[in-house]
Write an enzyme that holds these catalytic residues in place. Structure first.
Site, PDB file in Angstrom:
ATOM      1  N   CYS A   1      30.942  39.558  54.255  1.00 27.35           N
ATOM      2  CA  CYS A   1      31.758  38.473  54.827  1.00 27.35           C
ATOM      3  C   CYS A   1      32.018  38.648  56.323  1.00 27.35           C
ATOM      4  O   CYS A   1      32.570  37.753  56.957  1.00 27.35           O
ATOM      5  CB  CYS A   1      33.082  38.346  54.078  1.00 27.35           C
ATOM      6  SG  CYS A   1      32.852  37.671  52.428  1.00 27.35           S
TER       7      CYS A   1
ATOM      8  N   HIS B   1      38.476  34.417  58.572  1.00 31.15           N
ATOM      9  CA  HIS B   1      37.580  34.327  57.414  1.00 31.15           C
ATOM     10  C   HIS B   1      38.353  33.688  56.256  1.00 31.15           C
ATOM     11  O   HIS B   1      39.515  34.023  56.023  1.00 31.15           O
ATOM     12  CB  HIS B   1      37.113  35.730  57.033  1.00 31.15           C
ATOM     13  CG  HIS B   1      36.316  35.772  55.771  1.00 31.15           C
ATOM     14  ND1 HIS B   1      35.257  34.924  55.532  1.00 31.15           N
ATOM     15  CD2 HIS B   1      36.438  36.560  54.665  1.00 31.15           C
ATOM     16  CE1 HIS B   1      34.753  35.195  54.343  1.00 31.15           C
ATOM     17  NE2 HIS B   1      35.452  36.173  53.797  1.00 31.15           N
TER      18      HIS B   1
ATOM     19  N   ASN C   1      35.212  30.387  49.646  1.00 30.76           N
ATOM     20  CA  ASN C   1      34.679  31.448  50.502  1.00 30.76           C
ATOM     21  C   ASN C   1      33.158  31.300  50.598  1.00 30.76           C
ATOM     22  O   ASN C   1      32.447  31.594  49.642  1.00 30.76           O
ATOM     23  CB  ASN C   1      35.060  32.813  49.912  1.00 30.76           C
ATOM     24  CG  ASN C   1      34.580  33.978  50.761  1.00 30.76           C
ATOM     25  OD1 ASN C   1      33.838  33.794  51.724  1.00 30.76           O
ATOM     26  ND2 ASN C   1      35.000  35.180  50.397  1.00 30.76           N
TER      27      ASN C   1
HETATM   28  O1  UT7 Z   1      35.577  37.724  51.362  1.00 27.46           O
HETATM   29  C1  UT7 Z   1      35.252  38.997  50.909  1.00 27.46           C
HETATM   30  C2  UT7 Z   1      36.400  39.716  50.456  1.00 27.46           C
HETATM   31  N1  UT7 Z   1      36.950  39.206  49.225  1.00 27.46           N
HETATM   32  C3  UT7 Z   1      38.243  38.965  49.177  1.00 27.46           C
HETATM   33  O2  UT7 Z   1      38.894  39.041  50.201  1.00 27.46           O
HETATM   34  C4  UT7 Z   1      38.861  38.688  47.848  1.00 27.46           C
HETATM   35  C5  UT7 Z   1      40.130  39.469  47.746  1.00 27.46           C
HETATM   36  N2  UT7 Z   1      40.804  39.339  46.446  1.00 27.46           N
HETATM   37  C6  UT7 Z   1      41.426  38.205  46.104  1.00 27.46           C
HETATM   38  O3  UT7 Z   1      41.376  37.202  46.801  1.00 27.46           O
HETATM   39  C7  UT7 Z   1      42.266  38.241  44.847  1.00 27.46           C
HETATM   40  O4  UT7 Z   1      42.370  39.563  44.402  1.00 27.46           O
HETATM   41  C8  UT7 Z   1      41.732  37.340  43.694  1.00 27.46           C
HETATM   42  C9  UT7 Z   1      41.876  35.894  44.054  1.00 27.46           C
HETATM   43  C10 UT7 Z   1      40.270  37.674  43.417  1.00 27.46           C
HETATM   44  C11 UT7 Z   1      42.545  37.607  42.433  1.00 27.46           C
HETATM   45  O5  UT7 Z   1      43.928  37.387  42.701  1.00 27.46           O
HETATM   46  P1  UT7 Z   1      45.031  38.478  42.300  1.00 27.46           P
HETATM   47  O6  UT7 Z   1      46.323  37.900  42.653  1.00 27.46           O
HETATM   48  O7  UT7 Z   1      44.624  39.762  42.958  1.00 27.46           O
HETATM   49  O8  UT7 Z   1      44.864  38.526  40.749  1.00 27.46           O
HETATM   50  P2  UT7 Z   1      44.653  39.814  39.803  1.00 27.46           P
HETATM   51  O9  UT7 Z   1      43.232  40.206  39.829  1.00 27.46           O
HETATM   52  O10 UT7 Z   1      45.699  40.843  40.134  1.00 27.46           O
HETATM   53  O11 UT7 Z   1      45.014  39.196  38.418  1.00 27.46           O
HETATM   54  C12 UT7 Z   1      46.343  38.729  38.103  1.00 27.46           C
HETATM   55  C13 UT7 Z   1      46.316  38.102  36.730  1.00 27.46           C
HETATM   56  C14 UT7 Z   1      45.619  38.976  35.687  1.00 27.46           C
HETATM   57  O12 UT7 Z   1      46.267  38.744  34.456  1.00 27.46           O
HETATM   58  P3  UT7 Z   1      47.364  39.798  33.896  1.00 27.46           P
HETATM   59  O13 UT7 Z   1      46.646  41.084  33.796  1.00 27.46           O
HETATM   60  O14 UT7 Z   1      48.466  39.811  34.935  1.00 27.46           O
HETATM   61  O15 UT7 Z   1      47.773  39.207  32.602  1.00 27.46           O
HETATM   62  C15 UT7 Z   1      44.231  38.428  35.626  1.00 27.46           C
HETATM   63  O16 UT7 Z   1      43.606  38.655  34.379  1.00 27.46           O
HETATM   64  O17 UT7 Z   1      45.565  36.882  36.778  1.00 27.46           O
HETATM   65  C16 UT7 Z   1      44.478  36.938  35.842  1.00 27.46           C
HETATM   66  N3  UT7 Z   1      43.350  36.247  36.412  1.00 27.46           N
HETATM   67  C17 UT7 Z   1      43.147  34.919  36.306  1.00 27.46           C
HETATM   68  N4  UT7 Z   1      43.842  33.968  35.676  1.00 27.46           N
HETATM   69  C18 UT7 Z   1      43.381  32.704  35.752  1.00 27.46           C
HETATM   70  C19 UT7 Z   1      42.338  36.764  37.183  1.00 27.46           C
HETATM   71  N5  UT7 Z   1      41.503  35.803  37.552  1.00 27.46           N
HETATM   72  C20 UT7 Z   1      41.964  34.649  37.035  1.00 27.46           C
HETATM   73  C21 UT7 Z   1      41.541  33.310  37.062  1.00 27.46           C
HETATM   74  N6  UT7 Z   1      42.275  32.366  36.415  1.00 27.46           N
HETATM   75  N7  UT7 Z   1      40.418  32.927  37.734  1.00 27.46           N
END
Ligand code: UT7
Length: 332
Positions: free
Chosen positions: A116, A256, A286
Site C-alpha cells: 500500500c 492512504h 482500499n
Molecule cells: O492498506 C494496507 C494495510 N491494511 C490495513 O490498514 C487494514 C488494517 N486493519 C483494519 O482496517 C481492521 O483491523 C479491519 C477493518 C480489517 C477489522 O476491524 P477490527 O475493528 O480490527 O475488527 P477485528 O478484526 O478486531 O474484529 C472485531 C469483531 C470480531 O468478532 P468478535 O471476536 O469480537 O466476536 C470479528 O470476528 O468483528 C468481527 N468481524 C466482522 N464482523 C462483521 C471481523 N470482520 C467482520 C466483518 N463483518 N467483515
C-alpha cells in the site's frame, strides 16, 4: 543556477463501472453494512469484472485520462513508474506493457512494489529522477486489481479492497514548488501479518498451494491496524515538526485510504480539522497503490498553487511514510 524541484503537473484517474456495495457483500459473507461502515468507513468499492483484463487495463485508462487532460504528447514521456501490488504477471513488467500501449515509445518503464506504500515510494523515486536533472517527464501510475487476489469468502479482506488506478506527471519546477521533504520507512517484521503466502520463490505454485487457497491476500487486521495507526501518525507528525509546519500551515492531508479510523487517528495527531482531510474511501475502499492518486483525482479542483499537502501511507511489509509537497498549479 536555480534548484530543480519535482512538481506534480497533471493528474488522471480511472475506476471500473461495476459497484460492489456493502449490501451485496452481506449476501456473500457473514457481515453487514453497519459493521463495515463503522469499522472502516467503506460503503462500496469498484470491481473490474472482465476476466481477461488485468491491472494494466486500469493503468492505461488512468494514463490516457491524464494525457488527454494535460494535452501532452506521450512521446515526450521519459520514464513510466508503475506502482502496483498486482502486476499483470509475475515476470514481464506491467509498466513496460502500459508504456507501449499509451504510445510512450521513447520512455523506459518498470514496476515498483511496496504494497500500500507503492505510490508513496514511487513519488520519492519519480522526484529523485527529476531533481537530478536527468529526466523532464516522469509518469507515475498507481494501479491495482485487488479483486484478482481477494478471496470473496474471507470477510476479513473482501470488505476492504477495491480496484482502481490513478496517475500523476512529475516535471521540473524552478519556483520551488513540488516535493519538499519525505520520511520513508520499512520493517520486515510485518511480512507475516499481511501477505499472499504462495506463488513467489519461497513457496512456488503447486496443486497443493492452490487447493490450500494460498494465492489470495490474508491479513491479521488487528495487528496491521495497530502498526498503521502508530506509524502513519508518527510519520506525519515528524514531517510537520521537521519542516516547522503547524496545523495552520497544512492545506490538505492526502492519506492512504485503508480505514477511516486510521485516517482519523493521523489527522487527530496532526491536529487537523476535518475539512482538510481528504477521503474517498466510502466510494472505492482500499485500492492499494491507487488510493493516493485517486484522492488527487477526486479533489484536484480544490487545490491552489502553493497549497501545502501532506501525503501519508502505511502498507504490507511493513512499509510506511509521509511526504510534504507544495502544489504547483491552479485548476486548469
Ligand atoms: O492498506 C494496507 C494495510 N491494511 C490495513 O490498514 C487494514 C488494517 N486493519 C483494519 O482496517 C481492521 O483491523 C479491519 C477493518 C480489517 C477489522 O476491524 P477490527 O475493528 O480490527 O475488527 P477485528 O478484526 O478486531 O474484529 C472485531 C469483531 C470480531 O468478532 P468478535 O471476536 O469480537 O466476536 C470479528 O470476528 O468483528 C468481527 N468481524 C466482522 N464482523 C462483521 C471481523 N470482520 C467482520 C466483518 N463483518 N467483515
Amino acid at each position: 543556477m536555480s534548484t530543480i524541484t519535482a512538481a506534480i503537473t497533471a493528474v488522471g484517474g480511472y475506476v471500473p463501472d461495476f459497484v460492489l456495495s456493502n449490501k451485496v457483500l452481506e449476501t456473500m459473507v457473514d457481515t453487514n453494512d453497519e459493521w463495515i461502515t463503522t469499522r472502516t468507513g467503506i460503503k462500496e468499492r469498484r470491481i473490474l469484472k472482465d476476466a481477461d483484463k488485468g491491472t494494466s487495463f486500469l493503468a492505461i485508462k488512468a494514463a490516457e485520462d491524464l494525457i488527454a487532460k494535460a494535452n501532452i504528447d506521450p512521446l515526450e514521456i521519459d520514464l513510466i513508474l508503475m506502482a502496483t501490488a498486482t502486476a499483470d504477471m509475475p515476470v514481464a513488467s506491467t509498466g513496460v506493457y502500459v508504456a507501449t500501449a499509451i504510445g510512450a515509445t521513447n520512455a523506459f518503464a518498470y514496476d515498483l512494489q511496496a504494497a500500500c506504500s507503492s505510490f508513496l515510494y514511487g513519488m520519492s523515486t519519480a522526484a529523485a529522477y527529476i531533481q537530478s536533472g536527468r529526466y523532464k517527464k516522469v509518469l507515475l501510475i498507481g494501479a491495482d486489481k485487488m479483486s484478482s487476489i481477494v478471496d470473496y469468502k474471507d470477510r476479513a479482506t473482501c470488505i476492504i479492497f477495491g480496484d482502481g488506478a490513478g496517475a500523476v506527471l512529475f516535471e521540473p519546477n524552478y519556483e520551488g514548488y513540488g516535493l519538499q521533504d519525505e520520511y520513508l520507512r520499512s520493517d520486515g517484521v510485518g511480512r507475516d501479518f499481511l501477505k499472499i503466502p504462495a506463488g513467489g520463490s519461497l513457496l512456488p505454485t503447486t496443486m497443493e498451494t492452490v487447493n490450500d487457497n494460498k494465492h489470495n491476500i490474508i491479513q491479521d487486521g488487528k495487528t496491521v491496524f495497530k502498526y498503521a495507526v502508530t506509524n502513519m501518525a508518527d510519520a506525519s507528525e515528524l514531517i510537520l515538526k521537521r519542516n516547522n509546519l503547524t496545523n495552520e500551515d497544512v492545506n490538505w492531508l492526502v492519506p492512504h485510504q485503508a480505514n477511516k479510523r486510521i485516517i482519523d487517528a493521523t489527522a487527530h495527531r496532526m491536529n487537523l480539522e476535518d475539512a482538510k482531510v481528504l477521503m474517498n474511501i466510502e466510494k472505492y475502499g482500499n485500492t492499494t497503490s491507487a488510493t493516493l492518486p485517486l484522492v488527487l483525482y477526486d479533489f484536484e479542483h480544490l487545490f491552489k498553487k502553493g497549497d501545502t499537502i501532506i501525503f501519508a501511507a502505511f502498507g504490507g511489509g511493513f512499509t510506511w511514510g509521509s511526504i510534504y509537497l507544495t502544489w504547483a498549479y491552479d485548476k486548469k
